[in-house]
Write an enzyme that holds these catalytic residues in place. Structure first.
Site, PDB file in Angstrom:
ATOM      1  N   LYS A 170       0.910  -1.136   0.040  1.00 25.95           N
ATOM      2  CA  LYS A 170      -0.036  -0.021   0.006  1.00 25.95           C
ATOM      3  C   LYS A 170       0.915   1.354  -0.104  1.00 25.95           C
ATOM      4  O   LYS A 170       0.465   2.399  -0.433  1.00 25.95           O
ATOM      5  CB  LYS A 170      -0.869  -0.039   1.184  1.00 25.95           C
ATOM      6  N   LYS A 238       1.028  12.087   4.819  1.00 26.13           N
ATOM      7  CA  LYS A 238       1.188  11.252   5.795  1.00 26.13           C
ATOM      8  C   LYS A 238       1.843   9.872   5.040  1.00 26.13           C
ATOM      9  O   LYS A 238       2.571   9.040   5.674  1.00 26.13           O
ATOM     10  CB  LYS A 238      -0.011  10.884   6.505  1.00 26.13           C
TER      11      LYS A 238
END
Length: 299
Positions: A170, A238
């Site tokens: 991911k 992030k």
């Protein structure tokens, strides 16, 4: 089978709906009443705490924004871990870091429970449609037992490897989003400045070797100036930070990704709450060029 879901945001709420529609007795917990009321309306059941939810169900899924949020929900006297017992499975769909995955897996293993890191891709549209991509890390037995549940909202589900490997894939995906959206910003602004309709350039490139799915994500948002967040620049920032931290940990240089990260950080200063397609906006301002849909000439 009884299942639970914590994290009823733009991804988690439709995922929960699919679980209910698939016939699972589904329990939910949320800090906010709004999402709870929506979940109750389509047939979910409210639990009083993460611990109570864990004690009630066989499989719990979480979809939370930050590593710190994972610790808040999993840890403590009313957290998931406190309610865990042998044979139960916790699946985390959040995009966090491998250290958080390993911490959760270790703590749950002490209680005889299993953990899967299972980040998702496909955005709110994929969550609504129930056709998310799910990349899983963890023990194969837990994965096989969880797979029928995951099929309620996923149509491409892969066990990548051991704990943390789903998260790794991911982070690879999301660091590419940062690079692609930064490059697309330059592509579309350059087309506009060179006198080419960016919509036409998109249609040609879509059928050429330079195409990426990020173009599909961004094109209409940019042309129609609709930057409401589906996946915000803040969250991308992030995630790229987590990818860069992982790269440092394993001694991997990411020179191109760092350039993309700089563009994301620049966009975050002013447009952090907007969609990642808004990464183009600082470049538009710097070049005094707005990329928007051209009016078709009438003949």
């Amino acid at each position: 089978m009884k299942v639970g879901f914590i994290g009823l945001g733009t991804m988690g709420l439709p995922m929960t709906r699919h679980l209910v529609e698939a016939g699972y007795e589904t329990y939910v917990v949320s800090r906010s009443r709004g999402p709870i009321e929506k979940a109750l309306a389509f047939g979910a059941v409210e639990a009083s705490s993460p611990k109570a939810l864990m004690e009630t169900v066989d499989i719990v899924m979480t979809c939370l924004p930050l590593p710190s949020t994972i610790h808040d929900v999993y840890d403590g006297p009313n957290g998931l871990i406190a309610g865990a017992s042998a044979g139960k499975i916790v699946i985390d769909h959040s995009t966090v870091d491998r250290a958080t995955n390993e911490w959760a897996s270790s703590r749950l293993k002490e209680k005889g429970a299993s953990f899967l890191d299972a980040p998702i891709s496909g955005g709110p549209m994929g969550a609504e449609a129930g056709n998310l991509t799910i990349m899983c890390g963890g023990e194969e037995d837990a994965y096989e037992r969880a797979l029928p549940v995951l099929k309620a909202f996923g149509d491409y589900i892969v066990r990548v490897g051991e704990t943390g490997s789903g998260t790794t894939v991911k982070l690879l995906n999301n660091m590419l989003i940062g690079v692609h959206q930064s490059a697309l910003a330059e592509c579309y602004v350059m087309a506009e400045k060179a006198g080419v309709d960016p919509a036409v350039a998109y249609e040609v490139i879509k059928r050429s070797a330079g195409f990426s799915k990020s173009m599909d994500w961004a094109i209409n948002a940019i042309l129609d100036r609709q930057f409401e967040a589906r996946f915000s620049i803040n969250l991308l920032h992030k995630d790229i930070g987590l990818a860069l931290k992982l790269a440092d940990d394993i001694g991997m240089p990411l020179d191109v990704v760092k350039l993309g990260a700089e563009k994301v950080a620049k966009a975050k200063e002013k447009y952090g709450d907007q969609d990642v397609s808004a990464i183009i906006r600082p470049l538009e301002e710097a070049t005094e060029t707005i990329v928007k849909r051209h009016k078709k000439e009438s003949h």
